[in-house]
Structures are given as structure tokens and as C-alpha cells.
Design a protein around this motif. Sequence first.
Motif, PDB file in Angstrom:
ATOM      1  N   ARG A 133      13.375  53.281  61.797  1.00  0.00           N
ATOM      2  CA  ARG A 133      12.757  53.737  60.546  1.00  0.00           C
ATOM      3  C   ARG A 133      11.958  52.611  59.904  1.00  0.00           C
ATOM      4  NH1 ARG A 133      14.845  55.694  55.185  1.00  0.00           N
ATOM      5  NH2 ARG A 133      12.972  56.665  54.325  1.00  0.00           N
ATOM      6  N   LEU A 134      12.418  51.386  60.060  1.00  0.00           N
ATOM      7  CA  LEU A 134      11.701  50.255  59.493  1.00  0.00           C
ATOM      8  C   LEU A 134      10.380  49.992  60.201  1.00  0.00           C
ATOM      9  CD1 LEU A 134      14.450  47.627  58.686  1.00  0.00           C
ATOM     10  CD2 LEU A 134      12.896  48.715  57.100  1.00  0.00           C
ATOM     11  N   SER A 135      10.301  50.343  61.483  1.00  0.00           N
ATOM     12  CA  SER A 135       9.056  50.116  62.212  1.00  0.00           C
ATOM     13  C   SER A 135       7.928  50.996  61.697  1.00  0.00           C
ATOM     14  CB  SER A 135       9.259  50.310  63.711  1.00  0.00           C
ATOM     15  OG  SER A 135       9.631  51.652  63.975  1.00  0.00           O
ATOM     16  N   VAL A 136       8.260  52.134  61.100  1.00  0.00           N
ATOM     17  CA  VAL A 136       7.245  53.023  60.509  1.00  0.00           C
ATOM     18  C   VAL A 136       7.390  53.069  58.991  1.00  0.00           C
ATOM     19  CG1 VAL A 136       6.981  54.436  62.571  1.00  0.00           C
ATOM     20  CG2 VAL A 136       8.709  55.040  60.874  1.00  0.00           C
ATOM     21  N   ASP A 140       4.333  49.894  50.992  1.00  0.00           N
ATOM     22  CA  ASP A 140       4.018  50.069  49.568  1.00  0.00           C
ATOM     23  C   ASP A 140       5.112  50.863  48.854  1.00  0.00           C
ATOM     24  OD1 ASP A 140       1.662  48.634  49.734  1.00  0.00           O
ATOM     25  OD2 ASP A 140       0.482  50.410  50.281  1.00  0.00           O
ATOM     26  N   ALA A 141       5.652  51.886  49.511  1.00  0.00           N
ATOM     27  CA  ALA A 141       6.730  52.668  48.908  1.00  0.00           C
ATOM     28  C   ALA A 141       7.995  51.831  48.767  1.00  0.00           C
ATOM     29  CB  ALA A 141       7.013  53.913  49.738  1.00  0.00           C
ATOM     30  N   ALA A 142       8.298  51.002  49.777  1.00  0.00           N
ATOM     31  CA  ALA A 142       9.471  50.127  49.702  1.00  0.00           C
ATOM     32  C   ALA A 142       9.308  49.100  48.589  1.00  0.00           C
ATOM     33  CB  ALA A 142       9.689  49.433  51.041  1.00  0.00           C
ATOM     34  N   LYS A 143       8.122  48.525  48.474  1.00  0.00           N
ATOM     35  CA  LYS A 143       7.864  47.567  47.400  1.00  0.00           C
ATOM     36  C   LYS A 143       8.005  48.235  46.035  1.00  0.00           C
ATOM     37  CE  LYS A 143       4.674  44.478  49.801  1.00  0.00           C
ATOM     38  NZ  LYS A 143       3.288  44.009  49.856  1.00  0.00           N
ATOM     39  N   LEU A 154      16.001  43.714  34.464  1.00  0.00           N
ATOM     40  CA  LEU A 154      15.395  42.654  33.657  1.00  0.00           C
ATOM     41  C   LEU A 154      15.251  43.093  32.207  1.00  0.00           C
ATOM     42  CD1 LEU A 154      12.646  41.422  36.140  1.00  0.00           C
ATOM     43  CD2 LEU A 154      14.789  40.280  35.551  1.00  0.00           C
ATOM     44  N   ARG A 155      15.507  42.187  31.273  1.00  0.00           N
ATOM     45  CA  ARG A 155      15.432  42.489  29.841  1.00  0.00           C
ATOM     46  C   ARG A 155      14.326  41.723  29.133  1.00  0.00           C
ATOM     47  NH1 ARG A 155      17.476  46.459  31.191  1.00  0.00           N
ATOM     48  NH2 ARG A 155      19.688  46.732  31.457  1.00  0.00           N
ATOM     49  N   LEU A 156      13.957  40.551  29.601  1.00  0.00           N
ATOM     50  CA  LEU A 156      13.036  39.687  28.871  1.00  0.00           C
ATOM     51  C   LEU A 156      11.608  39.740  29.391  1.00  0.00           C
ATOM     52  CD1 LEU A 156      15.353  36.570  28.519  1.00  0.00           C
ATOM     53  CD2 LEU A 156      14.926  38.376  26.857  1.00  0.00           C
ATOM     54  N   GLY A 157      11.366  40.512  30.413  1.00  0.00           N
ATOM     55  CA  GLY A 157      10.036  40.632  30.978  1.00  0.00           C
ATOM     56  C   GLY A 157      10.059  41.601  32.150  1.00  0.00           C
ATOM     57  N   LYS A 158       8.913  41.824  32.719  1.00  0.00           N
ATOM     58  CA  LYS A 158       8.790  42.738  33.851  1.00  0.00           C
ATOM     59  C   LYS A 158       8.001  42.079  34.971  1.00  0.00           C
ATOM     60  CE  LYS A 158      10.925  46.084  31.871  1.00  0.00           C
ATOM     61  NZ  LYS A 158      12.314  46.249  32.229  1.00  0.00           N
ATOM     62  N   ILE A 159       8.298  42.494  36.188  1.00  0.00           N
ATOM     63  CA  ILE A 159       7.588  42.028  37.375  1.00  0.00           C
ATOM     64  C   ILE A 159       6.518  43.064  37.692  1.00  0.00           C
ATOM     65  CG2 ILE A 159       7.821  41.427  39.803  1.00  0.00           C
ATOM     66  CD1 ILE A 159      10.835  40.960  39.211  1.00  0.00           C
ATOM     67  N   SER A 160       5.310  42.600  37.997  1.00  0.00           N
ATOM     68  CA  SER A 160       4.220  43.540  38.249  1.00  0.00           C
ATOM     69  C   SER A 160       3.967  43.791  39.731  1.00  0.00           C
ATOM     70  CB  SER A 160       2.936  43.037  37.596  1.00  0.00           C
ATOM     71  OG  SER A 160       2.598  41.764  38.121  1.00  0.00           O
ATOM     72  N   THR A 161       4.209  42.810  40.578  1.00  0.00           N
ATOM     73  CA  THR A 161       3.869  42.913  41.999  1.00  0.00           C
ATOM     74  C   THR A 161       4.931  42.211  42.837  1.00  0.00           C
ATOM     75  OG1 THR A 161       1.537  42.756  41.394  1.00  0.00           O
ATOM     76  CG2 THR A 161       2.064  42.445  43.697  1.00  0.00           C
ATOM     77  N   LEU A 162       5.215  42.768  43.993  1.00  0.00           N
ATOM     78  CA  LEU A 162       6.111  42.117  44.957  1.00  0.00           C
ATOM     79  C   LEU A 162       5.323  41.765  46.208  1.00  0.00           C
ATOM     80  CD1 LEU A 162       9.432  44.181  45.022  1.00  0.00           C
ATOM     81  CD2 LEU A 162       9.026  41.988  43.956  1.00  0.00           C
ATOM     82  N   TYR A 163       5.710  40.645  46.821  1.00  0.00           N
ATOM     83  CA  TYR A 163       5.141  40.240  48.102  1.00  0.00           C
ATOM     84  C   TYR A 163       6.281  40.146  49.109  1.00  0.00           C
ATOM     85  CZ  TYR A 163       1.400  38.622  45.010  1.00  0.00           C
ATOM     86  OH  TYR A 163       0.437  38.529  44.053  1.00  0.00           O
TER      87      TYR A 163
END
Length: 171
Positions: A133-136, A140-143, A154-163
Motif C-alpha cells: 500500500r505504501l508503494s502506491v 500528499d494525502a499522507a502529508k 499544537l497550541r501556540l502555533g500551526k505547521i503549514s507544510t510537511l516535507y
Amino acid sequence: MFKLKRVSTFSFRGQLNVFRVMILIILVLLVILVVGTVYAFARPSGSGPVLRFGSTKAFDRQESGDALVYDGAGIFAGIGRLRIPLVNSSTLILSIAFPYPPDDRAFTEELAAKIGDFRAIASDYFSSLAAERLSVLDEDAAKAEILRRYNAILRLGKISTLYFNDLMIID
């Protein structure tokens, strides 16, 4: 009546030389320590490092040690490399990083405090998946799902993007 004759085949000369060399090494180290301490106290308080090992012009270490600064924007890479066992006895190797504002000290401290939670969230998400399942996998959905889970704690801020770095499956 008895005459004792002292016969010595043991020489202290070799041991004496070793002892002198050891004393010399200790004295040199003490001098280096004293000179370094005096120099550290004499330097201005805001001065940068004297020696820099392994750095480039693009990246510099911040005080937290978990952040890399690239052109003024911080990249949080404190989660490290995850080794996640999968359902079919394969292993997923994954590194997760994300940008954050390095000048926001409170948010930076919250991120550092939540590293264990970040690791657990990513491990829980991927450990239920099989290698096939990981091979396909829609990356973007997992991120998006992991980002949603990270921002939920998180309470003090938010994350906008994951790498995702080092996304590998080992059988």
C-alpha cells in the motif's frame, strides 16, 4: 658473617622518562585550559563562534540545536529519522521536517517538547499500512493527514507544510 650484595637489573630511567612526558602533557593541557578560559571571559558577549565545523553558508545552527536556518526561515528537523515496522514485517525509513518561525521562542519550545508526540503520530499512521500500500501511497494525502494530526496537538502555533525526506521501504 653474611654479606648482602645488592643486584638490581631494574632501571627507573625508562619509567622516569614516561613520567616526565606525562607531566609535560598535563601541563600543556592545563595551559590550554587556562588560556581558553581567559579568552572566553575576555570576548564580547554577542560575538559568534571562534571555530565552525561542518557548516556551510546556507545553513547555520540555532540555539535549540534542532533547527536549521535557511535564508531566515527555520526548518524543524528535530523529529529525526523514524524506523517504522509495517504490517508485513517490512520497515519504513522516514524523516519528517517542516518550516517554522525561528524567532517565535514559545512555539519553538513547544515543538521541541512535542517531538515524542510527533514521532508517535507518524509511527501510528504508517505502521498500520502494508508495504504494498505504501508503494502506491498518495504522498500528499499522507502529508495532509499527518499535518492535521500534528496541528491538533499544537497550541501556540500551526505547521503549514510537511516535507518527507528519506522515504524508503526495507524488506
